[in-house]
Design a protein around this motif. Structure first.
Motif, PDB file in Angstrom:
ATOM      1  N   SER A 160      -4.612  17.279   6.294  1.00  0.00           N
ATOM      2  CA  SER A 160      -4.614  15.530   5.318  1.00  0.00           C
ATOM      3  C   SER A 160      -4.209  15.716   3.994  1.00  0.00           C
ATOM      4  CB  SER A 160      -5.099  14.806   5.572  1.00  0.00           C
ATOM      5  OG  SER A 160      -5.429  13.400   5.037  1.00  0.00           O
ATOM      6  N   MET A 161      -2.742  15.705   3.559  1.00  0.00           N
ATOM      7  CA  MET A 161      -2.032  16.164   2.575  1.00  0.00           C
ATOM      8  C   MET A 161      -3.246  14.552   1.807  1.00  0.00           C
ATOM      9  SD  MET A 161      -0.235  18.223   2.392  1.00  0.00           S
ATOM     10  CE  MET A 161       0.375  17.756   0.971  1.00  0.00           C
ATOM     11  N   ALA A 162      -3.813  14.040   2.381  1.00  0.00           N
ATOM     12  CA  ALA A 162      -4.453  12.872   1.344  1.00  0.00           C
ATOM     13  C   ALA A 162      -5.186  13.000   0.548  1.00  0.00           C
ATOM     14  CB  ALA A 162      -5.108  11.709   1.726  1.00  0.00           C
ATOM     15  N   ASN A 163      -6.043  14.733   0.975  1.00  0.00           N
ATOM     16  CA  ASN A 163      -7.464  15.043   0.930  1.00  0.00           C
ATOM     17  C   ASN A 163      -6.953  16.436   0.398  1.00  0.00           C
ATOM     18  OD1 ASN A 163      -9.193  17.328   0.399  1.00  0.00           O
ATOM     19  ND2 ASN A 163     -10.186  17.368   3.047  1.00  0.00           N
ATOM     20  N   PRO A 164      -7.839  15.911  -1.140  1.00  0.00           N
ATOM     21  CA  PRO A 164      -7.789  17.015  -2.773  1.00  0.00           C
ATOM     22  C   PRO A 164      -7.322  18.119  -2.595  1.00  0.00           C
ATOM     23  CG  PRO A 164      -8.696  14.721  -2.795  1.00  0.00           C
ATOM     24  CD  PRO A 164      -8.501  15.141  -1.292  1.00  0.00           C
ATOM     25  N   THR A 165      -8.159  18.664  -1.751  1.00  0.00           N
ATOM     26  CA  THR A 165      -8.385  20.187  -1.149  1.00  0.00           C
ATOM     27  C   THR A 165      -7.099  20.751  -0.226  1.00  0.00           C
ATOM     28  OG1 THR A 165      -9.655  19.852   0.690  1.00  0.00           O
ATOM     29  CG2 THR A 165     -10.684  20.565  -2.016  1.00  0.00           C
ATOM     30  N   VAL A 166      -7.175  19.607   0.567  1.00  0.00           N
ATOM     31  CA  VAL A 166      -5.464  19.971   1.089  1.00  0.00           C
ATOM     32  C   VAL A 166      -4.536  20.365   0.343  1.00  0.00           C
ATOM     33  CG1 VAL A 166      -4.325  19.663   3.118  1.00  0.00           C
ATOM     34  CG2 VAL A 166      -6.696  19.826   3.313  1.00  0.00           C
ATOM     35  N   ALA A 167      -4.207  18.944  -0.575  1.00  0.00           N
ATOM     36  CA  ALA A 167      -2.645  18.712  -1.445  1.00  0.00           C
ATOM     37  C   ALA A 167      -2.914  19.689  -2.046  1.00  0.00           C
ATOM     38  CB  ALA A 167      -2.869  17.776  -1.748  1.00  0.00           C
ATOM     39  N   ALA A 168      -3.643  20.116  -3.076  1.00  0.00           N
ATOM     40  CA  ALA A 168      -3.443  21.499  -3.949  1.00  0.00           C
ATOM     41  C   ALA A 168      -3.502  23.044  -3.629  1.00  0.00           C
ATOM     42  CB  ALA A 168      -5.300  21.677  -4.416  1.00  0.00           C
ATOM     43  N   ALA A 169      -3.597  23.502  -2.816  1.00  0.00           N
ATOM     44  CA  ALA A 169      -3.633  24.545  -1.564  1.00  0.00           C
ATOM     45  C   ALA A 169      -1.863  24.307  -0.849  1.00  0.00           C
ATOM     46  CB  ALA A 169      -4.792  24.762  -0.231  1.00  0.00           C
ATOM     47  N   THR A 170      -1.938  23.458  -0.411  1.00  0.00           N
ATOM     48  CA  THR A 170      -0.089  23.122   0.113  1.00  0.00           C
ATOM     49  C   THR A 170       0.463  23.568  -1.287  1.00  0.00           C
ATOM     50  OG1 THR A 170      -0.972  21.936   1.809  1.00  0.00           O
ATOM     51  CG2 THR A 170       0.876  21.856   0.827  1.00  0.00           C
ATOM     52  N   ALA A 171       0.168  22.929  -2.485  1.00  0.00           N
ATOM     53  CA  ALA A 171       1.151  23.093  -3.247  1.00  0.00           C
ATOM     54  C   ALA A 171       1.003  25.046  -3.577  1.00  0.00           C
ATOM     55  CB  ALA A 171       0.372  22.097  -4.655  1.00  0.00           C
ATOM     56  N   ALA A 172      -0.015  25.496  -3.769  1.00  0.00           N
ATOM     57  CA  ALA A 172      -0.312  26.650  -4.247  1.00  0.00           C
ATOM     58  C   ALA A 172       0.176  27.245  -3.263  1.00  0.00           C
ATOM     59  CB  ALA A 172      -1.820  26.517  -4.551  1.00  0.00           C
ATOM     60  N   ALA A 173       0.722  26.823  -2.435  1.00  0.00           N
ATOM     61  CA  ALA A 173       1.386  27.650  -1.220  1.00  0.00           C
ATOM     62  C   ALA A 173       2.766  27.391  -0.975  1.00  0.00           C
ATOM     63  CB  ALA A 173       0.907  27.570  -0.035  1.00  0.00           C
ATOM     64  N   LEU A 174       3.410  26.692  -2.443  1.00  0.00           N
ATOM     65  CA  LEU A 174       4.700  26.056  -2.462  1.00  0.00           C
ATOM     66  C   LEU A 174       5.452  25.367  -1.599  1.00  0.00           C
ATOM     67  CD1 LEU A 174       6.701  29.959  -3.513  1.00  0.00           C
ATOM     68  CD2 LEU A 174       5.656  27.676  -4.307  1.00  0.00           C
ATOM     69  N   GLY A 175       4.337  24.293  -0.618  1.00  0.00           N
ATOM     70  CA  GLY A 175       5.083  23.029   0.446  1.00  0.00           C
ATOM     71  C   GLY A 175       4.183  23.387   1.428  1.00  0.00           C
ATOM     72  N   ALA A 176       4.216  24.810   1.794  1.00  0.00           N
ATOM     73  CA  ALA A 176       3.716  24.994   3.139  1.00  0.00           C
ATOM     74  C   ALA A 176       1.711  24.521   3.793  1.00  0.00           C
ATOM     75  CB  ALA A 176       3.483  26.843   3.576  1.00  0.00           C
ATOM     76  N   LEU A 177       1.691  23.697   4.397  1.00  0.00           N
ATOM     77  CA  LEU A 177       0.385  23.152   4.837  1.00  0.00           C
ATOM     78  C   LEU A 177      -0.449  24.288   4.828  1.00  0.00           C
ATOM     79  CD1 LEU A 177      -0.937  20.816   5.592  1.00  0.00           C
ATOM     80  CD2 LEU A 177      -0.213  20.733   7.952  1.00  0.00           C
ATOM     81  N   THR A 178      -1.317  24.134   4.443  1.00  0.00           N
ATOM     82  CA  THR A 178      -1.815  24.680   4.133  1.00  0.00           C
ATOM     83  C   THR A 178      -3.874  24.507   4.457  1.00  0.00           C
ATOM     84  OG1 THR A 178      -1.535  26.373   2.156  1.00  0.00           O
ATOM     85  CG2 THR A 178      -3.096  26.859   2.593  1.00  0.00           C
ATOM     86  N   PRO A 179      -4.159  24.482   5.836  1.00  0.00           N
ATOM     87  CA  PRO A 179      -5.231  23.645   6.299  1.00  0.00           C
ATOM     88  C   PRO A 179      -6.204  24.243   5.543  1.00  0.00           C
ATOM     89  CG  PRO A 179      -4.393  24.116   7.940  1.00  0.00           C
ATOM     90  CD  PRO A 179      -3.650  24.562   7.071  1.00  0.00           C
ATOM     91  N   MET A 180      -7.833  23.252   4.907  1.00  0.00           N
ATOM     92  CA  MET A 180      -8.937  23.971   4.182  1.00  0.00           C
ATOM     93  C   MET A 180      -9.977  23.415   4.848  1.00  0.00           C
ATOM     94  SD  MET A 180      -8.008  25.440   2.126  1.00  0.00           S
ATOM     95  CE  MET A 180      -9.707  25.674   0.649  1.00  0.00           C
ATOM     96  N   PRO A 181     -11.123  23.721   4.763  1.00  0.00           N
ATOM     97  CA  PRO A 181     -11.964  22.993   5.347  1.00  0.00           C
ATOM     98  C   PRO A 181     -12.705  22.115   5.103  1.00  0.00           C
ATOM     99  CG  PRO A 181     -12.731  25.480   4.025  1.00  0.00           C
ATOM    100  CD  PRO A 181     -11.197  25.071   4.063  1.00  0.00           C
ATOM    101  N   CYS A 182     -12.693  21.706   6.383  1.00  0.00           N
ATOM    102  CA  CYS A 182     -12.973  20.251   6.222  1.00  0.00           C
ATOM    103  C   CYS A 182     -14.285  19.878   5.584  1.00  0.00           C
ATOM    104  CB  CYS A 182     -13.023  19.758   7.829  1.00  0.00           C
ATOM    105  SG  CYS A 182     -14.034  18.051   7.733  1.00  0.00           S
ATOM    106  N   VAL A 183     -14.571  18.839   5.177  1.00  0.00           N
ATOM    107  CA  VAL A 183     -15.732  18.271   4.583  1.00  0.00           C
ATOM    108  C   VAL A 183     -15.579  16.853   4.273  1.00  0.00           C
ATOM    109  CG1 VAL A 183     -17.478  18.434   2.718  1.00  0.00           C
ATOM    110  CG2 VAL A 183     -15.518  20.591   2.447  1.00  0.00           C
ATOM    111  N   PRO A 184     -16.324  16.106   5.139  1.00  0.00           N
ATOM    112  CA  PRO A 184     -16.556  14.811   5.606  1.00  0.00           C
ATOM    113  C   PRO A 184     -16.633  14.078   4.580  1.00  0.00           C
ATOM    114  CG  PRO A 184     -17.611  16.305   7.081  1.00  0.00           C
ATOM    115  CD  PRO A 184     -17.250  17.364   5.770  1.00  0.00           C
ATOM    116  N   ALA A 185     -15.487  12.979   4.342  1.00  0.00           N
ATOM    117  CA  ALA A 185     -16.214  12.159   3.586  1.00  0.00           C
ATOM    118  C   ALA A 185     -15.911  10.621   3.984  1.00  0.00           C
ATOM    119  CB  ALA A 185     -14.612  12.342   2.708  1.00  0.00           C
TER     120      ALA A 185
END
Length: 110
Positions: free
Chosen positions: A37-62
């Motif tokens: 989910s791009m709503a997840n800040p860690t996924v958004a940050a990792a995706t931005a660091a990968a120049l826009g390529a969706l980068t899934p991150m470990p799920c930490v439930p919220a």
């Protein structure tokens, strides 16, 4: 896996029974899988660091709110409706957590 603390002191098949309040991240709901989910800040940050390529991150439930009951709330555990196999839990980042394999099943005896 849903971790249920024995605070309600209700056991079924010698295991603590869950209620709708058993939704606390890192207590009842442990990290699992990868969040996309791009709503997840860690996924958004990792995706931005990968120049826009969706980068899934470990799920930490919220999971800020309790489980949504899957049926009528007729059984109470600790003054809170019991969780059944049809309950759902909403993640702040847009995901839905569902029961895949309940710890107990109903058996009909002929």
């Amino acid at each position: 896996m849903l971790n249920v603390l024995p605070v309600n002191r209700t056991l079924t098949n010698n295991l603590p029974a869950a209620n709708l309040s058993d939704h606390i991240p890192l207590v009842n709901i442990l990290p699992f899988g990868l969040c996309q989910s791009m709503a997840n800040p860690t996924v958004a940050a990792a995706t931005a660091a990968a120049l826009g390529a969706l980068t899934p991150m470990p799920c930490v439930p919220a999971t800020a709110s309790p489980w949504i009951p899957g049926g009528p709330a007729t059984v109470l555990l600790g003054n809170v409706p019991a969780l059944d196999a049809n309950g759902t839990l909403m993640c702040t980042w847009g995901g839905v957590i569902k029961i895949v394999a309940p710890g107990q099943v109903q058996m009909l005896i002929p």
